[in-house]
Design a protein around this motif. Structure first.
Motif, PDB file in Angstrom:
ATOM      1  N   PRO A  41       2.929 -15.163  -5.136  1.00 14.70           N
ATOM      2  CA  PRO A  41       3.775 -14.472  -6.128  1.00 14.70           C
ATOM      3  C   PRO A  41       3.607 -12.960  -6.095  1.00 14.70           C
ATOM      4  CG  PRO A  41       2.840 -16.451  -7.094  1.00 14.70           C
ATOM      5  CD  PRO A  41       2.193 -16.295  -5.744  1.00 14.70           C
ATOM      6  N   GLU A  42       2.416 -12.492  -5.780  1.00 10.32           N
ATOM      7  CA  GLU A  42       2.185 -11.049  -5.728  1.00 10.32           C
ATOM      8  C   GLU A  42       2.842 -10.371  -4.530  1.00 10.32           C
ATOM      9  OE1 GLU A  42      -0.120 -13.472  -6.076  1.00 10.32           O
ATOM     10  OE2 GLU A  42      -1.980 -12.946  -5.004  1.00 10.32           O
ATOM     11  N   ASP A  43       3.409 -11.152  -3.630  1.00 11.90           N
ATOM     12  CA  ASP A  43       4.194 -10.582  -2.535  1.00 11.90           C
ATOM     13  C   ASP A  43       5.615 -10.246  -2.963  1.00 11.90           C
ATOM     14  OD1 ASP A  43       2.600 -12.958  -0.382  1.00 11.90           O
ATOM     15  OD2 ASP A  43       2.139 -10.814  -0.552  1.00 11.90           O
ATOM     16  N   THR A  44       5.973 -10.652  -4.164  1.00  6.99           N
ATOM     17  CA  THR A  44       7.306 -10.351  -4.679  1.00  6.99           C
ATOM     18  C   THR A  44       7.518  -8.846  -4.760  1.00  6.99           C
ATOM     19  OG1 THR A  44       7.427 -12.407  -5.952  1.00  6.99           O
ATOM     20  CG2 THR A  44       8.820 -10.587  -6.678  1.00  6.99           C
ATOM     21  N   ALA A  45       8.577  -8.375  -4.130  1.00  3.48           N
ATOM     22  CA  ALA A  45       8.849  -6.939  -4.074  1.00  3.48           C
ATOM     23  C   ALA A  45      10.166  -6.720  -3.347  1.00  3.48           C
ATOM     24  CB  ALA A  45       7.728  -6.209  -3.334  1.00  3.48           C
ATOM     25  N   VAL A  46      10.609  -5.477  -3.372  1.00  3.34           N
ATOM     26  CA  VAL A  46      11.694  -5.056  -2.491  1.00  3.34           C
ATOM     27  C   VAL A  46      11.044  -4.532  -1.222  1.00  3.34           C
ATOM     28  CG1 VAL A  46      13.660  -3.534  -2.162  1.00  3.34           C
ATOM     29  CG2 VAL A  46      13.196  -4.517  -4.429  1.00  3.34           C
ATOM     30  N   TYR A  47      11.459  -5.067  -0.097  1.00  2.00           N
ATOM     31  CA  TYR A  47      10.883  -4.696   1.192  1.00  2.00           C
ATOM     32  C   TYR A  47      11.827  -3.745   1.915  1.00  2.00           C
ATOM     33  CZ  TYR A  47       7.135  -8.078   0.704  1.00  2.00           C
ATOM     34  OH  TYR A  47       6.018  -8.754   0.278  1.00  2.00           O
ATOM     35  N   TYR A  48      11.243  -2.693   2.503  1.00  3.24           N
ATOM     36  CA  TYR A  48      12.001  -1.679   3.215  1.00  3.24           C
ATOM     37  C   TYR A  48      11.465  -1.539   4.633  1.00  3.24           C
ATOM     38  CZ  TYR A  48      13.374  -0.088  -1.473  1.00  3.24           C
ATOM     39  OH  TYR A  48      13.851  -0.014  -2.755  1.00  3.24           O
ATOM     40  N   CYS A  49      12.349  -1.481   5.603  1.00  7.33           N
ATOM     41  CA  CYS A  49      11.898  -1.129   6.940  1.00  7.33           C
ATOM     42  C   CYS A  49      11.948   0.389   7.075  1.00  7.33           C
ATOM     43  CB  CYS A  49      12.720  -1.823   8.018  1.00  7.33           C
ATOM     44  SG  CYS A  49      14.472  -1.441   8.020  1.00  7.33           S
ATOM     45  N   ALA A  50      11.095   0.894   7.943  1.00  8.24           N
ATOM     46  CA  ALA A  50      10.975   2.328   8.132  1.00  8.24           C
ATOM     47  C   ALA A  50      10.707   2.644   9.587  1.00  8.24           C
ATOM     48  CB  ALA A  50       9.857   2.887   7.254  1.00  8.24           C
ATOM     49  N   ALA A  51      11.073   3.844   9.979  1.00  8.82           N
ATOM     50  CA  ALA A  51      10.845   4.305  11.348  1.00  8.82           C
ATOM     51  C   ALA A  51      10.450   5.763  11.309  1.00  8.82           C
ATOM     52  CB  ALA A  51      12.107   4.116  12.189  1.00  8.82           C
ATOM     53  N   ALA A  52       9.674   6.161  12.308  1.00 17.15           N
ATOM     54  CA  ALA A  52       9.237   7.556  12.362  1.00 17.15           C
ATOM     55  C   ALA A  52       9.009   7.975  13.801  1.00 17.15           C
ATOM     56  CB  ALA A  52       7.952   7.733  11.551  1.00 17.15           C
ATOM     57  N   ARG A  53       9.052   9.290  14.005  1.00 21.92           N
ATOM     58  CA  ARG A  53       8.808   9.812  15.346  1.00 21.92           C
ATOM     59  C   ARG A  53       7.334   9.797  15.690  1.00 21.92           C
ATOM     60  NH1 ARG A  53      12.711  15.079  16.264  1.00 21.92           N
ATOM     61  NH2 ARG A  53      14.698  13.989  16.009  1.00 21.92           N
ATOM     62  N   TRP A  54       6.495  10.177  14.739  1.00 19.96           N
ATOM     63  CA  TRP A  54       5.073  10.310  15.046  1.00 19.96           C
ATOM     64  C   TRP A  54       4.220   9.376  14.203  1.00 19.96           C
ATOM     65  CZ3 TRP A  54       5.323  12.390  19.442  1.00 19.96           C
ATOM     66  CH2 TRP A  54       6.198  13.443  19.694  1.00 19.96           C
ATOM     67  N   GLY A  55       4.345   9.444  12.928  1.00 16.97           N
ATOM     68  CA  GLY A  55       3.560   8.598  12.040  1.00 16.97           C
ATOM     69  C   GLY A  55       4.374   8.279  10.809  1.00 16.97           C
ATOM     70  N   LEU A  56       4.108   7.125  10.211  1.00 11.09           N
ATOM     71  CA  LEU A  56       4.868   6.719   9.042  1.00 11.09           C
ATOM     72  C   LEU A  56       4.396   7.494   7.811  1.00 11.09           C
ATOM     73  CD1 LEU A  56       5.014   2.878   9.650  1.00 11.09           C
ATOM     74  CD2 LEU A  56       6.952   4.456   9.687  1.00 11.09           C
ATOM     75  N   LYS A  57       5.279   8.245   7.237  1.00  8.98           N
ATOM     76  CA  LYS A  57       4.999   8.985   6.012  1.00  8.98           C
ATOM     77  C   LYS A  57       6.218   8.840   5.119  1.00  8.98           C
ATOM     78  CE  LYS A  57       2.188  12.479   8.365  1.00  8.98           C
ATOM     79  NZ  LYS A  57       2.060  13.913   8.682  1.00  8.98           N
TER      80      LYS A  57
END
Length: 118
Positions: free
Chosen positions: A86-102
């Protein structure tokens, strides 16, 4: 870079769901992809990431349950979520970055809701 996420939905605790995110545009500039999640009133949390060489990292809360992978031919990143809680319940977003995820500089896909019921 444009990211199009799909998947998610509702599942009972212990079940599995899969998310996918297709990238388009200047994808040659991208070195790392990842999945974040966010619940109301909380900051967006990095769940998993994968580099161009397929090196992966996971948040402690999902280690052993979630698997991130990528298909470079399809420019797609996946998140397989097993043994959901249940604690995994959330809105999930994919992300991309050139160098590091920020969060302040990532490219973002639209969110997809994951709901885990007990």
């Amino acid at each position: 870079v444009q990211l199009q996420a799909s998947g998610g939905g509702s599942v009972q605790a212990g079940g599995s769901l899969s998310l996918s995110c297709a990238a388009s545009g200047m994808i040659f500039s991208i070195s790392i992809l990842g999945w974040y999640r966010q619940t109301p009133g909380k900051q967006r949390e990095l769940v998993a990431s994968i580099t161009s060489s397929s090196s992966t990292k996971y948040a402690d809360s999902v280690k052993g349950r979630f698997t991130i992978s990528r298909d470079n031919a399809k420019n797609t990143v996946y998140l397989l979520m097993n043994s959901l809680k249940p604690e995994d319940t959330a809105v999930y977003y994919c992300a991309a970055a050139r160098w590091g995820l920020k969060p302040e500089s990532n490219y973002w896909g639209q969110g997809t809701q994951v709901t885990v019921s007990s």
